[in-house]
Design an enzyme around this catalytic site. Structure first.
Site, PDB file in Angstrom:
ATOM      1  N   PHE A 136       0.810  -1.219   0.000  1.00  0.00           N
ATOM      2  CA  PHE A 136       0.000   0.000   0.000  1.00  0.00           C
ATOM      3  C   PHE A 136       0.841   1.266   0.000  1.00  0.00           C
ATOM      4  O   PHE A 136       0.366   2.329  -0.403  1.00  0.00           O
ATOM      5  CB  PHE A 136      -0.936   0.021   1.224  1.00  0.00           C
ATOM      6  CG  PHE A 136      -0.238   0.258   2.539  1.00  0.00           C
ATOM      7  CD1 PHE A 136       0.105   1.531   2.960  1.00  0.00           C
ATOM      8  CD2 PHE A 136       0.069  -0.807   3.381  1.00  0.00           C
ATOM      9  CE1 PHE A 136       0.753   1.745   4.175  1.00  0.00           C
ATOM     10  CE2 PHE A 136       0.708  -0.602   4.599  1.00  0.00           C
ATOM     11  CZ  PHE A 136       1.053   0.678   4.997  1.00  0.00           C
ATOM     12  N   CYS A 157       9.791   1.245   3.353  1.00  0.00           N
ATOM     13  CA  CYS A 157      10.757   0.232   3.790  1.00  0.00           C
ATOM     14  C   CYS A 157      12.170   0.776   3.851  1.00  0.00           C
ATOM     15  O   CYS A 157      13.049   0.131   4.424  1.00  0.00           O
ATOM     16  CB  CYS A 157      10.697  -1.003   2.886  1.00  0.00           C
ATOM     17  SG  CYS A 157      11.323  -0.713   1.208  1.00  0.00           S
ATOM     18  N   GLU A 208      -5.213  -3.712  -1.706  1.00  0.00           N
ATOM     19  CA  GLU A 208      -6.637  -3.384  -1.706  1.00  0.00           C
ATOM     20  C   GLU A 208      -6.933  -2.095  -0.942  1.00  0.00           C
ATOM     21  O   GLU A 208      -8.057  -1.587  -0.993  1.00  0.00           O
ATOM     22  CB  GLU A 208      -7.436  -4.548  -1.105  1.00  0.00           C
ATOM     23  CG  GLU A 208      -7.232  -4.791   0.390  1.00  0.00           C
ATOM     24  CD  GLU A 208      -5.965  -5.564   0.714  1.00  0.00           C
ATOM     25  OE1 GLU A 208      -5.799  -5.919   1.901  1.00  0.00           O
ATOM     26  OE2 GLU A 208      -5.141  -5.795  -0.197  1.00  0.00           O
ATOM     27  N   GLU A 211       9.618  -3.866  12.827  1.00  0.00           N
ATOM     28  CA  GLU A 211       9.429  -2.837  11.803  1.00  0.00           C
ATOM     29  C   GLU A 211       8.108  -2.130  12.107  1.00  0.00           C
ATOM     30  O   GLU A 211       7.022  -2.696  11.931  1.00  0.00           O
ATOM     31  CB  GLU A 211       9.384  -3.452  10.403  1.00  0.00           C
ATOM     32  CG  GLU A 211       9.242  -2.402   9.318  1.00  0.00           C
ATOM     33  CD  GLU A 211       9.094  -2.988   7.923  1.00  0.00           C
ATOM     34  OE1 GLU A 211       9.554  -2.345   6.960  1.00  0.00           O
ATOM     35  OE2 GLU A 211       8.513  -4.082   7.797  1.00  0.00           O
ATOM     36  N   LYS A 263      -1.449  -7.658  -8.714  1.00  0.00           N
ATOM     37  CA  LYS A 263      -2.363  -7.674  -7.570  1.00  0.00           C
ATOM     38  C   LYS A 263      -1.894  -6.579  -6.617  1.00  0.00           C
ATOM     39  O   LYS A 263      -1.033  -6.784  -5.783  1.00  0.00           O
ATOM     40  CB  LYS A 263      -2.345  -9.045  -6.875  1.00  0.00           C
ATOM     41  CG  LYS A 263      -3.663  -9.418  -6.158  1.00  0.00           C
ATOM     42  CD  LYS A 263      -4.115  -8.435  -5.088  1.00  0.00           C
ATOM     43  CE  LYS A 263      -3.321  -8.549  -3.818  1.00  0.00           C
ATOM     44  NZ  LYS A 263      -3.820  -7.578  -2.754  1.00  0.00           N
ATOM     45  N   SER A 322       5.943  -6.993   3.827  1.00  0.00           N
ATOM     46  CA  SER A 322       6.539  -7.328   5.116  1.00  0.00           C
ATOM     47  C   SER A 322       7.324  -8.633   5.031  1.00  0.00           C
ATOM     48  O   SER A 322       7.095  -9.460   4.145  1.00  0.00           O
ATOM     49  CB  SER A 322       5.451  -7.451   6.180  1.00  0.00           C
ATOM     50  OG  SER A 322       4.649  -8.602   5.939  1.00  0.00           O
TER      51      SER A 322
END
Length: 503
Positions: free
Chosen positions: A153, A285, A180, A386, A177, A230
């Site tokens: 995201f 990240c 969402e 994280e 993909k 992740s």
């Protein structure tokens, strides 16, 4: 009235078919908390339809000329450049980052499109002549077929563009993909690719959750999977897709450290720490989430970071005066806050606590302020996990060696930085640190498009980094051809090719 985001299959927007999942997800405006969009979640059948469209398109796209592929990508690049503001606005509306950050994301994605436009150089083969008498050996690279990308995201435009431009330039077809949580940017990109003349089925988008992901991981017609997210999910993607015989590049999480030596320019280091820790609300990240201060500089450095952090203006992403926006969801905001509220009990000194922050007139938004934790022990959860939010930890060490040992003990190895005026110290650091990307007086060492991006240890699963040369190699297979032709003068009797018989 909320809008609906559907799938993009075979060159057009496709509504959920009869007998499909019938499931939709909600997309919120992080600045207000209001649901603005519903996004269709794909069933197995809908994922299969997207893969089938990609497979059908590959039959011709995989054999198309490099000139045709790059011509379409050049048109796409021009359209993307023209529409960068509209894409940024979609990112702001669904992700929450400020408009300047969203524009920067599109600009970094454009770098990879630029690389893909010049793919002809990357795909050049090799030739060795006369390796034996009249024997030549050549090496070529060919596309894989249908490849998939599963993206996070935090960069809904940039991370997909780390993948699909190179994939389709190499002759593959692509199924994306996206997250969402902010799906609209990927749909606008699909529309621009179609407008640029990309044949139907070469680029497809399916939205959804684990159902869609798992089907892509197991589908027999998907040859490779790229992922950014992740570490636990990256490990799952790598394990599952590999077990199904697929090539995988899975980029995981991070806990990026910045080592500040006693000779560093502390004003520059403080500026860098604030921008790298709190930019994009820490939802990246490559964010610096741990500053390791060496020796006596810690007190002054923490003071300078605090002074700067207190001046950052937090507000809606579409407000041009805002320097940081909200977090993506209320649940994520609450999780980030928990690391700060529990920090003191774990031995941290809470210098700044942003957990009670709100914006007047937008009280239902997913707001959190900037938090700064000092004297953080390595046992604290705020250090070990994280966080993916605007929380910066400061750890204190006595020596360079102690700092490097602390950093190398982390299970993550994504990005790191050192701040120093000493070239010898910087050279030693870049050789001794266990991370895939290193910055010297650069806090966020994200490589330019023609160098590859990727970490070490639990920050990467698979053998290939993303984009750059590694990206081209990931999306192609090498083939070696050994050829022996008889000399024309050895033609059978009665066949005259015009060559003399004596040689």
């Amino acid at each position: 009235m909320t809008k609906t985001v559907n799938h993009w299959i075979g060159g057009k927007s496709v509504e959920q078919a009869a007998g499909a999942s019938g499931t939709y997800g909600s997309v919120t405006d992080p600045a207000t908390g209001a649901v603005t969009t519903r996004v269709a979640f794909a069933s197995v059948d809908e994922v299969d339809a997207a893969v089938a469209a990609a497979r059908e398109a590959f039959a011709t796209w995989g054999k198309s000329s490099l000139a045709k592929r790059t011509a379409i990508l050049f048109k796409f690049r021009a359209l993307l450049d023209t529409n960068r503001d509209a894409i940024a606005e979609a990112i702001v509306a669904e992700h929450g980052k400020v408009h300047s950050d969203a524009l920067g994301e599109v600009a970094r994605g454009l770098e990879i499109v630029d690389l893909a436009c010049g793919i002809t150089v990357q795909l050049k083969g090799e030739l060795s002549t006369e390796v034996a008498s009249r024997v030549d050996v050549s090496s070529i690279r060919q596309p894989l077929g249908v490849v998939a990308g599963i993206t996070p995201f935090n960069f809904p435009a940039m991370v997909p563009m780390w993948m699909f431009p190179l994939a389709i330039a190499c002759g593959n077809t692509f199924v994306l993909k996206p997250s969402e949580k902010d799906p609209s940017a990927s749909m606008r990109i699909a529309e621009l690719l179609s407008e640029a003349g990309l044949p139907d089925g070469v680029f497809n988008v399916v939205h959804g959750d684990k159902v869609a992901v798992d089907r892509l991981l197991e589908h027999p017609d998907v040859a490779a999977v790229s992922f950014v997210g992740s570490t636990p999910i990256a490990r799952y993607i790598h394990t599952t897709a590999s077990a199904n015989g697929k090539r995988v590049q899975a980029l995981g999480g991070a806990k990026n450290h910045m080592l500040v030596l006693p000779d560093a320019d502390l004003d520059a280091a403080a500026d860098a720490a604030v921008s790298a820790a709190y930019g994009s609300a820490g939802e990246r990240c490559m964010a610096i989430s741990a500053v390791v201060a060496v020796g006596s500089v810690a007190d002054e450095l923490v003071g300078k970071i605090k002074e700067r952090a207190e001046k950052i203006k937090i507000g809606p992403g579409n407000d041009p005066t805002s320097e940081m926006g909200p977090l993506i969801t209320a649940a994520h905001r609450d999780k980030v806050a928990s690391y700060v509220t529990g920090a003191a009990a774990e031995g941290c000194e809470v210098v700044l606590d942003g957990t009670g922050y709100t914006v007047e007139g937008h009280e239902d938004g997913h707001w959190i302020g900037l938090s700064l934790l000092d004297r953080v022990p390595t046992t604290a959860k705020a250090y070990q996990d994280e966080i993916f939010g605007p929380v910066l930890c400061v750890l204190r060490v006595d020596t360079y060696e102690e700092g490097v040992a602390l950093m190398n003990a982390s299970p993550f190895g994504n990005g790191t930085a050192i701040f120093t005026r000493d070239g010898g110290a910087a050279r030693r650091f870049q050789l001794e640190i266990e991370a895939g990307m290193v910055g010297v007086n650069v806090p966020i060492p994200v490589p330019v498009g023609y160098h590859s991006f990727g970490g070490w240890k639990d920050s990467l699963f698979g053998d290939h980094h993303i984009y750059g040369n590694d990206g081209t190699h990931f999306y192609t297979r090498g083939k070696v051809v050994t050829t022996r032709w008889p000399d024309p003068s050895d033609a059978p009797s009665g066949v005259d090719l015009g060559f003399p018989r004596n040689h």
